[in-house]
Design a protein around this motif. Sequence first.
Motif, PDB file in Angstrom:
ATOM      1  N   ALA A  12       0.812  -1.042  -0.135  1.00 53.35           N
ATOM      2  CA  ALA A  12       0.195  -0.030   0.053  1.00 53.35           C
ATOM      3  C   ALA A  12       0.726   1.323   0.049  1.00 53.35           C
ATOM      4  N   GLU A  13       2.006   0.956   0.971  1.00 53.88           N
ATOM      5  CA  GLU A  13       2.683   2.613   0.750  1.00 53.88           C
ATOM      6  C   GLU A  13       3.319   2.595  -0.603  1.00 53.88           C
ATOM      7  N   ARG A  14       3.676   1.862  -1.313  1.00 58.06           N
ATOM      8  CA  ARG A  14       4.232   2.127  -2.618  1.00 58.06           C
ATOM      9  C   ARG A  14       3.472   2.072  -3.060  1.00 58.06           C
ATOM     10  N   LEU A  15       2.095   1.672  -3.259  1.00 62.72           N
ATOM     11  CA  LEU A  15       1.354   2.254  -4.515  1.00 62.72           C
ATOM     12  C   LEU A  15       0.995   4.158  -4.545  1.00 62.72           C
ATOM     13  N   GLU A  16       0.644   4.132  -3.189  1.00 66.75           N
ATOM     14  CA  GLU A  16      -0.154   5.706  -2.706  1.00 66.75           C
ATOM     15  C   GLU A  16       1.012   6.301  -3.128  1.00 66.75           C
ATOM     16  N   TRP A  17       2.307   5.684  -2.796  1.00 66.73           N
ATOM     17  CA  TRP A  17       3.799   6.906  -3.171  1.00 66.73           C
ATOM     18  C   TRP A  17       4.161   7.109  -4.553  1.00 66.73           C
ATOM     19  N   TRP A  18       4.116   6.004  -4.926  1.00 62.73           N
ATOM     20  CA  TRP A  18       3.799   5.487  -6.592  1.00 62.73           C
ATOM     21  C   TRP A  18       2.563   6.449  -7.695  1.00 62.73           C
ATOM     22  N   VAL A  19       2.024   6.338  -7.296  1.00 63.64           N
ATOM     23  CA  VAL A  19       0.485   7.041  -8.045  1.00 63.64           C
ATOM     24  C   VAL A  19       0.737   8.654  -7.340  1.00 63.64           C
ATOM     25  N   LEU A  20       1.376   9.597  -6.629  1.00 63.18           N
ATOM     26  CA  LEU A  20       1.217  10.688  -6.174  1.00 63.18           C
ATOM     27  C   LEU A  20       2.777  10.808  -6.684  1.00 63.18           C
ATOM     28  N   TYR A  21       3.577   9.980  -6.942  1.00 56.04           N
ATOM     29  CA  TYR A  21       4.667  10.910  -7.431  1.00 56.04           C
ATOM     30  C   TYR A  21       4.624  10.863  -9.603  1.00 56.04           C
ATOM     31  N   LEU A  22       3.437  10.462 -10.074  1.00 52.43           N
ATOM     32  CA  LEU A  22       3.200  10.323 -11.456  1.00 52.43           C
ATOM     33  C   LEU A  22       2.519  11.385 -11.357  1.00 52.43           C
ATOM     34  N   LEU A  23       1.295  11.809 -10.451  1.00 53.77           N
ATOM     35  CA  LEU A  23       0.322  13.396 -10.258  1.00 53.77           C
ATOM     36  C   LEU A  23       1.792  14.254 -10.226  1.00 53.77           C
ATOM     37  N   ALA A  24       2.168  14.292  -9.127  1.00 54.66           N
ATOM     38  CA  ALA A  24       2.481  15.308  -9.017  1.00 54.66           C
ATOM     39  C   ALA A  24       4.131  15.713  -9.109  1.00 54.66           C
ATOM     40  N   ALA A  25       5.178  14.990  -9.605  1.00 50.33           N
ATOM     41  CA  ALA A  25       6.090  15.311  -9.857  1.00 50.33           C
ATOM     42  C   ALA A  25       6.248  16.686 -11.004  1.00 50.33           C
ATOM     43  N   ASP A  26       7.070  17.568 -10.455  1.00 54.38           N
ATOM     44  CA  ASP A  26       8.139  18.373 -12.106  1.00 54.38           C
ATOM     45  C   ASP A  26       8.584  17.544 -12.874  1.00 54.38           C
ATOM     46  N   ASP A  27       9.199  18.894 -13.119  1.00 58.08           N
ATOM     47  CA  ASP A  27      10.084  18.342 -14.284  1.00 58.08           C
ATOM     48  C   ASP A  27      11.693  17.886 -14.171  1.00 58.08           C
TER      49      ASP A  27
END
Length: 243
Positions: A187-202
């Motif tokens: 759960a921790e991996r998936l939640e943070w990976w989704v956040l990274y895909l959505l919110a990481a900048d250039d």
Amino acid sequence: MSSQLVTSIASVPITEARPVPTGLDSKLPHPGLPRVNKAVSAESPNGSPAHLAREDHSVIQQHVDFFDRDQDGVIWPWDTYIGFRRLGFGRIISTLAVPFIHGSFSYPSGTGLLPDPFMRIFVKNMHRCKHGSDSEVYDTEGRFVPEKFEELFSKYDRTNKGGLSWEDIQAMILGNMNIVDPVGWTAERLEWWVLYLLAADDNGIVSKEKIRGNYDGSLWYKIAEEVEAKGQARAAVQKAKWQ
């Protein structure tokens, strides 16, 4: 006897590698006191505005309010699918997200002993869905602990860039792992990976403010607005081509 507070010692190197935040009292009153309906930080001591984070909900409830489209306190599988689509995910990922999320959270958030045949998620019981191997920013009642939030950055933002990179996030996930907790690890991996895909900048950095917005769900509304605006811009371009 010295009254100096000691938070790390050389004989335990991990305490030096992952320092705790200091001086928070000067930036945020009572940083160790959990906030029930405000996700606050040193930079955002008042949290998010009420239209982005319902003040009659706990922070962990605010985290999922975006997916409760009619705000009736019940998230249906179809609501989750539509929510992921609004965030810019394609049909395949949005479809795959539904059984994982509802399969994990429907029963613990339920209102009875038997599983809900519709796999609904009940927002009022979201505190039951807190998993292990996490950052402990949410407490077991779904409140937000500012001190734990600040620890994410004192421990893992090692270059003081104001956010977390992909490497920082992997180090954090590893550092938070509890023994014999495969559900929490996943759960921790998936939640943070989704956040990274959505919110990481250039530059591949998820800013501290976006991570704060993840906790109270205010980030979802902002991302959905951006996705909608981009869709309207593309539609306008296509319309202009046909005129």
